[in-house]
Design an enzyme around this catalytic site. Sequence first.
Site, mmCIF file in Angstrom:
data_model
loop_
_atom_site.group_PDB
_atom_site.id
_atom_site.type_symbol
_atom_site.label_atom_id
_atom_site.label_comp_id
_atom_site.label_asym_id
_atom_site.label_seq_id
_atom_site.Cartn_x
_atom_site.Cartn_y
_atom_site.Cartn_z
ATOM 1 N N CYS A 100 -5.739 -3.001 -5.761
ATOM 2 C CA CYS A 100 -4.205 -2.870 -5.214
ATOM 3 C C CYS A 100 -4.350 -2.809 -3.394
ATOM 4 O O CYS A 100 -5.596 -2.909 -3.011
ATOM 5 C CB CYS A 100 -3.393 -1.425 -5.637
ATOM 6 S SG CYS A 100 -4.422 0.459 -5.506
ATOM 7 N N ASN A 130 -6.072 1.939 -3.047
ATOM 8 C CA ASN A 130 -7.396 2.593 -4.496
ATOM 9 C C ASN A 130 -6.711 4.141 -3.996
ATOM 10 O O ASN A 130 -7.792 4.916 -5.106
ATOM 11 C CB ASN A 130 -8.453 1.919 -3.859
ATOM 12 C CG ASN A 130 -9.309 2.115 -4.837
ATOM 13 O OD1 ASN A 130 -10.568 1.921 -4.649
ATOM 14 N ND2 ASN A 130 -8.225 2.056 -6.605
ATOM 15 N N CYS A 146 -3.229 4.939 -4.868
ATOM 16 C CA CYS A 146 -2.218 4.879 -5.787
ATOM 17 C C CYS A 146 -2.284 3.188 -7.314
ATOM 18 O O CYS A 146 -2.430 4.290 -8.536
ATOM 19 C CB CYS A 146 -0.761 4.526 -4.934
ATOM 20 S SG CYS A 146 -0.339 6.037 -4.133
ATOM 21 N N ARG A 147 -1.571 2.874 -7.268
ATOM 22 C CA ARG A 147 -1.295 1.568 -8.512
ATOM 23 C C ARG A 147 -2.619 1.098 -9.139
ATOM 24 O O ARG A 147 -3.174 1.711 -10.420
ATOM 25 C CB ARG A 147 -0.781 0.460 -7.918
ATOM 26 C CG ARG A 147 0.602 1.153 -7.151
ATOM 27 C CD ARG A 147 1.301 -0.088 -6.991
ATOM 28 N NE ARG A 147 0.661 -0.606 -5.093
ATOM 29 C CZ ARG A 147 0.671 -0.944 -4.759
ATOM 30 N NH1 ARG A 147 1.788 -2.138 -4.856
ATOM 31 N NH2 ARG A 147 -0.046 -1.816 -3.125
ATOM 32 N N SER A 148 -4.163 1.119 -8.649
ATOM 33 C CA SER A 148 -5.934 0.560 -9.517
ATOM 34 C C SER A 148 -5.871 1.899 -9.799
ATOM 35 O O SER A 148 -6.616 0.863 -10.836
ATOM 36 C CB SER A 148 -6.401 -0.007 -8.790
ATOM 37 O OG SER A 148 -6.347 0.784 -7.187
ATOM 38 N N ASP A 172 4.628 -0.754 -5.100
ATOM 39 C CA ASP A 172 3.916 0.453 -4.336
ATOM 40 C C ASP A 172 4.640 1.746 -4.178
ATOM 41 O O ASP A 172 5.757 2.230 -3.683
ATOM 42 C CB ASP A 172 3.356 0.304 -2.527
ATOM 43 C CG ASP A 172 2.422 0.800 -1.964
ATOM 44 O OD1 ASP A 172 2.413 2.156 -2.465
ATOM 45 O OD2 ASP A 172 2.716 1.244 -0.603
HETATM 46 P P1 4NP Z 1 -2.316 1.993 -3.504
HETATM 47 O O1 4NP Z 1 -0.564 2.429 -1.952
HETATM 48 O O2 4NP Z 1 -2.545 0.478 -2.731
HETATM 49 O O3 4NP Z 1 -1.190 1.921 -4.476
HETATM 50 O O4 4NP Z 1 -2.818 2.837 -3.635
HETATM 51 C C1 4NP Z 1 -1.367 3.222 -1.063
HETATM 52 C C2 4NP Z 1 -2.108 3.709 -1.193
HETATM 53 C C3 4NP Z 1 -1.990 3.786 0.872
HETATM 54 C C4 4NP Z 1 -2.042 3.752 1.832
HETATM 55 C C5 4NP Z 1 -0.776 2.553 1.203
HETATM 56 C C6 4NP Z 1 -0.523 2.047 0.038
HETATM 57 N N1 4NP Z 1 -1.904 3.191 3.095
HETATM 58 O O5 4NP Z 1 -1.120 2.822 4.082
HETATM 59 O O6 4NP Z 1 -2.758 4.376 3.210
#
Ligand code: 4NP
Length: 157
Positions: A10, A13, A15-17, A125
């Site tokens: 994602c 790294n 939240c989703r992955s 997200d």
């Molecule tokens: P992820 O979510 O891609 O599912 O881990 C996010 C986590 C952090 C950020 C964006 C999306 N960020 O902008 O820090």
Amino acid sequence: MPTPRVLFVCLGNICRSPLAEAAFRDAAKNAGVEVEVDSAGTADYHVGEAPDPRSIEEAQSHGIDISGYRGRQLTARDFHEFDFIFGMDRQNMANIARVDPGDGKAKTAMLLDIVPGQEGRELSDPWYGGEDNFKATWLDVKAGAEALVAILIDADA
Ligand code: 4NP
């Protein structure tokens, strides 16, 4: 079949992955399928960090401890190491393509594209959302994980 190696990707790294990694580890274990699994982000914002507390809590509510996972960034080498690389949304897929060295073995796809009836849907997200978004993320990554286990079992039949 050699042990399939699967990487979930994602943006951050956190939240989703990590949730996809946890759901897939769990689904494979329940099906008795041996796999190697990891997750990574296309960005370097959260390298070395634990998953978002809301992801840790969501996994915990399913009896899975992901507090020991640590963020890392996707590298060109991953395309040689892994058989499958799954992104979560179209932006991830574009970022993944940018890192792809072109001579690796990994097949890349958006995760929900392998879920019957969910093709083309992005796994959005949850970072700016609330706990409900993380519950929705869990249901989506679980569907992806179960679809992938089914594909691996079919391929081995
Ligand atoms: P992820 O979510 O891609 O599912 O881990 C996010 C986590 C952090 C950020 C964006 C999306 N960020 O902008 O820090």
